[in-house]
Write an enzyme that holds these catalytic residues in place. Sequence first.
Site, PDB file in Angstrom:
ATOM      1  N   SER A  53       0.838  -1.213   0.000  1.00 61.94           N
ATOM      2  CA  SER A  53       0.000   0.000   0.000  1.00 61.94           C
ATOM      3  C   SER A  53       0.865   1.252   0.000  1.00 61.94           C
ATOM      4  CB  SER A  53      -0.889   0.020   1.254  1.00 61.94           C
ATOM      5  OG  SER A  53      -1.553   1.270   1.372  1.00 61.94           O
ATOM      6  N   TYR A  98      -2.140  -0.785  10.494  1.00 65.97           N
ATOM      7  CA  TYR A  98      -2.240  -1.232   9.091  1.00 65.97           C
ATOM      8  C   TYR A  98      -1.009  -0.801   8.304  1.00 65.97           C
ATOM      9  CZ  TYR A  98      -4.006  -1.187   4.225  1.00 65.97           C
ATOM     10  OH  TYR A  98      -4.168  -1.354   2.870  1.00 65.97           O
TER      11      TYR A  98
END
Length: 286
Positions: A178, A191
Site C-alpha cells: 500500500s 495497518y
Amino acid sequence: MAHHDQFPPQQQEPPGLTGAMDPTPDHGEASYQGSGRLSGRRALITGGDSGIGRAAAIAFAREGADVAIGYLAVEQEDAEETARWVREAGRTACLLPGDLTDESFARGLAQQAADALGGLDVLVNNAGYQMARGTSIDTLDSADVDRVIRTNLYALLWVTQGALRHLPRGGAIVNISSIQAYEPSGTLVDYASTKAAINNVTVNLAGELGARGIRVNAVAPGPVWTPLQPATQDAEHLTEFGANVPLGRAGQPAEVAPAIVFLASERDASYVSGTVLGVTGGRPVF
Ligand code: NAD
Ligand code: MG
C-alpha cells in the site's frame, strides 16, 4: 470515473460487500483484454472475491489462468460473482472460503488450491484488513491491532509457506502492499506498519527464492474504490476519498490488475523480482 467525483457517504460492516457500494467499482468486466500472458498457469488469489482481488481474478482468467479464490464465508455472493467472470473467460474457478486469521486454515489454503487446480504457479497475497480509528495512538485497541497483523502479516507468511510446497521454477508471488507503507496515515498506524513489513518480506523472499527461479514482488496501490473503504473508513472521510493524489481521484480495481498481471507473468517480468510497483495516482513509493 474520469475525474474527481465525490463519493456519496456510505458505511458497511467489515469485510463489506460489492453490491452495497455506490457507485459500483470497475473490475475490468467490460474492458480487460488478455493476450496469453498467463496461459495455462494456476493461481491462488486471497481476498479474490472483491475489489483488487476480483479485478486480478478477471484479468488472470482472460490471460489464460485458472484461479482459486480465498475469501470469508460471509462474502459468498461476491465470490460467486468473481467465479462467474472467471468461468465466462473459459477458465476454471475454485472457491475456498475460510478465515485467514486461523493459522491451520491459512497454512492449508495453498494445498486446497493446488488440489483443485492440479498444481499452483502463482500466489497473490491480496487479503487485507484495516480499521480507521482516532488520530491518537491512545485509540489503538489490542483486539483490532491483532486482527490487522494476523490478517495482513501472519496470514501472508502462512499462506506463502503453504504455497512454497507447490510453486515451481518460473512461479511467482505478488504481495499487495500500500501507499501506506510510504506515507502512513495517523488513523491507520497498525495497518500501515504491516504494509511496510510486507515490502520488507517481499525483498527478503525474493533473495531467498531467486535460486529456485521463483520471483517475489509487490504492488502498492493508492486509494482504490473497493468494499474495504466503506467498511473501514468513516462516511465523511469517504466523500473526499482519492481527491488528494496528483491524478485527483480514487483509482478503480481495474486500474490495479494490470500491474499484478505484469509481475505474475513470466513472459513480461522474467527478470523482475524484489521490487514494489506503485499504482498510486501519483504518490511516491520510494
Ligand atoms: P476488499 O475488501 O475487496 O478485499 C480485501 C479482501 O480481504 C476481502 O474481500 C476479504 O475476502 C479478504 N479478507 C480480509 N480478512 C480476511 C480474513 N480474515 N480471512 C480471509 N480473507 C480475508 O478490498 P481491497 O481494497 O481490494 O483490498 C485488497 C488489498 O489491497 C488489501 O491487502 C488492501 O490492504 C490493499 N490495498 C487497498 C487499497 C484501497 O484503497 N482499496 C489501497 C492500498 C492497498
Ligand atoms: Mg470482499
